[in-house]
Design a protein around this motif. Structure first.
Motif, short mmCIF file in Angstrom:
data_model
loop_
_atom_site.label_atom_id
_atom_site.label_comp_id
_atom_site.label_asym_id
_atom_site.label_seq_id
_atom_site.Cartn_x
_atom_site.Cartn_y
_atom_site.Cartn_z
N GLY A 17 -3.67 15.15 2.12
CA GLY A 17 -2.75 15.14 3.25
C GLY A 17 -2.56 13.78 3.86
O GLY A 17 -1.50 13.48 4.43
N HIS A 18 -3.58 12.93 3.74
CA HIS A 18 -3.50 11.58 4.34
C HIS A 18 -3.15 10.51 3.30
O HIS A 18 -3.14 9.32 3.64
CB HIS A 18 -4.84 11.23 5.00
CG HIS A 18 -5.00 11.83 6.36
ND1 HIS A 18 -4.25 11.40 7.44
CD2 HIS A 18 -5.82 12.81 6.83
CE1 HIS A 18 -4.60 12.09 8.51
NE2 HIS A 18 -5.54 12.96 8.17
N LEU A 19 -2.87 10.93 2.08
CA LEU A 19 -2.70 9.96 1.00
C LEU A 19 -1.56 8.98 1.26
O LEU A 19 -1.68 7.78 0.98
CB LEU A 19 -2.46 10.70 -0.32
CG LEU A 19 -2.56 9.88 -1.60
CD1 LEU A 19 -3.95 9.26 -1.73
CD2 LEU A 19 -2.26 10.75 -2.80
N LEU A 20 -0.45 9.45 1.80
CA LEU A 20 0.70 8.57 2.03
C LEU A 20 0.55 7.72 3.28
O LEU A 20 0.75 6.51 3.25
CB LEU A 20 1.99 9.40 2.11
CG LEU A 20 2.55 9.94 0.80
CD1 LEU A 20 3.83 10.73 1.08
CD2 LEU A 20 2.83 8.83 -0.19
N GLU A 21 0.22 8.36 4.39
CA GLU A 21 0.31 7.68 5.68
C GLU A 21 -0.98 7.00 6.11
O GLU A 21 -0.98 6.24 7.09
CB GLU A 21 0.75 8.67 6.76
CG GLU A 21 2.16 9.19 6.53
CD GLU A 21 2.60 10.18 7.60
OE1 GLU A 21 3.61 9.92 8.27
OE2 GLU A 21 1.93 11.22 7.76
N SER A 22 -2.08 7.25 5.42
CA SER A 22 -3.36 6.70 5.87
C SER A 22 -4.09 5.93 4.78
O SER A 22 -5.31 5.83 4.79
CB SER A 22 -4.27 7.83 6.39
OG SER A 22 -3.67 8.48 7.49
N THR A 23 -3.32 5.37 3.84
CA THR A 23 -3.97 4.54 2.82
C THR A 23 -3.33 3.15 2.84
O THR A 23 -3.56 2.38 3.75
CB THR A 23 -3.88 5.20 1.42
OG1 THR A 23 -2.50 5.51 1.11
CG2 THR A 23 -4.70 6.46 1.37
N VAL A 24 -2.49 2.84 1.84
CA VAL A 24 -2.02 1.46 1.70
C VAL A 24 -0.59 1.23 2.17
O VAL A 24 -0.15 0.09 2.27
CB VAL A 24 -2.15 0.97 0.24
CG1 VAL A 24 -3.60 0.98 -0.19
CG2 VAL A 24 -1.29 1.81 -0.70
N LEU A 25 0.17 2.28 2.43
CA LEU A 25 1.53 2.05 2.93
C LEU A 25 1.44 1.30 4.26
O LEU A 25 0.66 1.68 5.15
CB LEU A 25 2.27 3.37 3.11
CG LEU A 25 2.66 4.12 1.83
CD1 LEU A 25 3.54 5.32 2.17
CD2 LEU A 25 3.37 3.22 0.85
N PRO A 26 2.24 0.25 4.43
CA PRO A 26 2.09 -0.60 5.63
C PRO A 26 2.71 -0.01 6.89
O PRO A 26 3.57 -0.61 7.55
CB PRO A 26 2.81 -1.89 5.20
CG PRO A 26 3.87 -1.43 4.25
CD PRO A 26 3.25 -0.29 3.49
N LEU A 27 2.29 1.20 7.22
CA LEU A 27 2.75 1.86 8.44
C LEU A 27 1.84 1.47 9.59
O LEU A 27 0.83 0.78 9.41
CB LEU A 27 2.72 3.38 8.24
CG LEU A 27 3.48 3.92 7.02
CD1 LEU A 27 3.20 5.40 6.86
CD2 LEU A 27 4.97 3.66 7.15
N GLU A 28 2.19 1.93 10.78
CA GLU A 28 1.28 1.72 11.91
C GLU A 28 -0.03 2.47 11.64
O GLU A 28 -0.06 3.44 10.89
CB GLU A 28 1.94 2.18 13.21
CG GLU A 28 3.11 1.30 13.61
CD GLU A 28 3.55 1.55 15.03
OE1 GLU A 28 2.70 1.89 15.88
OE2 GLU A 28 4.76 1.42 15.30
N LEU A 29 -1.08 2.04 12.28
CA LEU A 29 -2.40 2.50 11.89
C LEU A 29 -2.72 3.93 12.30
O LEU A 29 -3.28 4.69 11.51
CB LEU A 29 -3.46 1.56 12.49
CG LEU A 29 -3.45 0.12 11.94
CD1 LEU A 29 -4.38 -0.76 12.77
CD2 LEU A 29 -3.85 0.10 10.47
N TYR A 30 -2.37 4.31 13.50
CA TYR A 30 -2.92 5.54 14.07
C TYR A 30 -1.82 6.39 14.71
O TYR A 30 -1.10 5.92 15.58
CB TYR A 30 -3.96 5.16 15.14
CG TYR A 30 -4.85 6.27 15.66
CD1 TYR A 30 -4.33 7.34 16.36
CD2 TYR A 30 -6.22 6.22 15.48
CE1 TYR A 30 -5.15 8.35 16.85
CE2 TYR A 30 -7.07 7.21 15.97
CZ TYR A 30 -6.52 8.28 16.64
OH TYR A 30 -7.33 9.25 17.13
#
Length: 638
Positions: free
Chosen positions: A341-354
């Motif tokens: 579930g966190h693979l896209l938004e909580s790994t290496v994609l340069p999105l905001e952190l939290y």
């Protein structure tokens, strides 16, 4: 597995849970628009008929596909845009409640597949949705209006999971028919979920986790056929996701400057955040939740004790999950589901952190595994488990109610969040906006200045402070403030809002006489921003910069120079707004032939998205009619 009586009890308990969840969320109906709501939904102000509604639905740029399905759900509330957020929040809350019912259906089908006893299944099907619906960590998923994209995508993921598990029930007796149903559920669920938000692409990964952990291989299906089906419809989508994440590496120098962290630093930071997510999901904590986490500190090195424990803690957890997948399948299911579930938004994609809403579906794995485990406790301890679970749900409900009551009072919430998240620039600016309305411009101005003093890297916040000062004290000498701002802009952190702030300052300077601030001042400040290494090579910001300079030159009547800057802006990134600005600039200079030539040249641009291409062509057609009408009037006037 369940009798009619058991199903009736489960239905009544779920209905009561949904009703209580509604009353827990209802205080938040007085909430307000926040963060990205305006940038994504401002087009609602133009929705008047079917064509304008279609244009809005197809105009989204929040993701690669534009998220049209999510945008379509906002159209019925268009009349309320800019007036009240209540209709938007009402729909968001109803989607969350519907998702709770869908989750119960998915869990029921999972319990059937796991062959749990009646009482055990009843416990799981009623407890997991209750905890999930009342979970305070997930409140922002519904109360941040634009995050309807997240919850609507989850709606279709849950429908896809439900259809998949329903079709899988008869795979022993009707393998071919079941595989067709499973395939259609995956394709339809994923497609609809992605049209709401791109994270819907993770549906096959969720199914893959189920198949690899708690579901047994279909005995009535030939092994090679089952392996081939899994490879095509589960493993291949997973491989595509991993390939995409790999393709996004490494970060460019410009991206590192803009975001403020490298890919490695992001992974280190997310390792800490994931543990925090998990703790916050399972332990309700009054006062720790909210929408503003932009001040979260970046983990720069593994030498930090907390970071090394978090990072290697997840590595050990993943290794154990793989090694113990046969012995402790529920543990493996919980870990892998959370990670998927966190693979896209909580790994290496340069999105905001939290962001708290990123846990909307991922927490279902650990929560379901825990409740399935609790459902299997010996009969002697069952009453204790039931009592403890009921008490836990009530605590969650109370914390959620206090949280929604705060969201429902935007001025108080803004002040509270500013105090709770002192490192957040967004929290401070939001509080300043409410302070402006409640306490007057002087207090708001002082708040912005304090923020800049305490956080020099957010010095761009002094642009709206200067703007506000021009409005309330136009005769004051602003030259010292301008000089200080110009020096600080060369070193501030990156924010696209800087361009918007400068644009608003230009609007104020052009409308009111402000001592020491004019169009030339704004041009100089914009130049100082572009001298900042964080902004200099960013394509999107350069587009904003040249657009602003073009507006200033057009205001001064320097059309040739304005067109030159618009050409540079378009070279960075073409857009319908730039097309309109270019054509109207040509029209203001009475060069209608050049306007027509530009329109024909713009027709050569092709969009990969059919909806985007329609909007592009339709916008150019409207601009052509506009130019022809102006040319006709000009000819008649002669």
């Amino acid at each position: 597995m369940t009798t009619g009586r058991q199903r009736l009890i489960a239905t009544l308990l779920l209905g009561l849970t949904v009703l209580c969840a509604w009353f827990s969320y209802a205080p938040a109906l007085g909430g307000a628009f926040l963060l990205d709501d305006v940038s994504n939904l401002n087009g609602l102000r133009l929705v008047e008929d079917r064509l304008s509604a279609l244009i809005f639905v197809l105009s989204g740029d929040a993701g690669p596909v534009g998220r049209p399905l999510a945008l379509a759900t906002f159209v019925p509330q268009a009349a309320a845009w800019g007036k009240t957020a209540e209709p938007f929040l009402l729909v968001n809350i109803l989607i969350h409640l519907a998702n709770g019912c869908l989750l119960a259906r998915v869990l029921y089908l999972l319990c059937v597949a796991l062959r749990l006893r009646e009482g055990q299944a009843l416990f799981v099907v009623t407890t997991v949705p209750a905890i999930w619906l009342f979970m305070p960590l997930l409140a922002s998923s519904s109360l941040m209006i634009i995050q309807r994209m997240t919850t609507l995508s989850a709606f279709f993921v849950l429908i896809g999971l439900s259809g998949y598990l329903q079709a899988r029930q008869k795979i022993e007796l009707q393998p071919s028919r079941s595989l067709v149903g499973m395939t259609l559920s995956l394709i339809a669920g994923t497609s609809l979920a992605v049209l709401a938000k791109e994270s819907g692409v993770l549906l096959p990964l969720y199914v893959l986790v189920l198949e690899a952990t708690v579901l047994s291989r279909p005995a009535g299906l030939i092994l090679w056929r089952w392996q081939l089906w899994k490879a095509v419809f589960l493993l291949f989508p997973a491989a595509v996701v991993f390939a995409y994440l790999t393709w996004r590496l490494p970060y460019s120098d410009e991206l590192v400057l803009r975001r403020g962290f490298t890919a490695w630093e992001r992974l280190l930071t997310e390792s800490r955040i994931l543990w925090q997510y998990l703790f916050s999901a399972l332990v309700p904590q009054p006062g720790v939740f909210g929408p503003f986490h932009d001040g979260y500190p970046v983990a720069r090195t593994l030498l930090n004790p907390v970071t090394v424990l978090a990072f290697f803690g997840w590595i050990v957890t993943l290794v154990l999950a793989v090694l113990w997948r046969r012995r402790y399948p529920l543990f493996t299911f919980a870990v892998l589901w959370f990670f998927a579930g966190h693979l896209l938004e909580s790994t290496v994609l340069p999105l905001e952190l939290y962001f708290e809403h990123r846990n909307y579906l991922p927490v279902i794995g650990p929560l379901s595994a825990l409740c399935i485990l609790l459902a299997q406790v010996p009969a002697a301890r069952r009453r204790l488990v039931y009592a403890a679970t009921f008490g836990y749900v009530m605590i969650n409900a109370l914390v959620l109610f206090s949280q929604t009551s705060l969201w429902g009072n935007p001025p108080a919430a803004a002040q509270y969040w500013q105090a709770r998240f002192p490192e957040s620039v967004r929290a401070a600016t939001t509080a300043a906006q409410y302070r402006l309305a409640a306490d007057g411009p002087q207090d708001a101005l002082q708040a912005l200045r304090r923020l800049a003093d305490n956080n020099p890297e957010a010095g761009y916040i002094m642009i709206p402070a200067l703007n506000l000062s021009c409005i309330i004290a136009p005769q004051e000498d602003h030259e010292p403030a301008v000089a200080e701002l110009k020096r600080s802009l060369k070193y501030v952190s990156f924010s696209y809002a800087t361009g918007t702030m400068l644009s608003e300052l230009f609007t104020t300077a052009s409308r009111v006489g402000c001592n020491g601030v004019d169009s030339e001042t704004v041009t100089n400040l914009a130049g100082a921003v572009l001298d900042n290494k964080r902004y200099k090579n960013d394509t999107a910001y350069n587009q904003l910069h040249h657009t602003l300079i073009a507006r200033i030159l057009r205001y001064k009547g320097q059309y040739v120079e304005a067109i030159q800057h618009l050409e540079q802006a378009i070279a960075h990134k073409p857009s319908a707004d730039l097309n309109m600005l270019m054509v109207t600039t040509y029209a203001d200079s009475q060069d209608f032939d050049a306007a027509r030539a530009f329109i024909e040249e713009a027709r050569q641009v092709r969009r990969w998205h059919p909806g985007k291409q329609f909007l592009w062509s339709n916008g150019l057609d409207e601009l052509r009619r506009y130019v022809d009408e102006l040319a006709l009037h000009a000819k008649q006037d002669k």
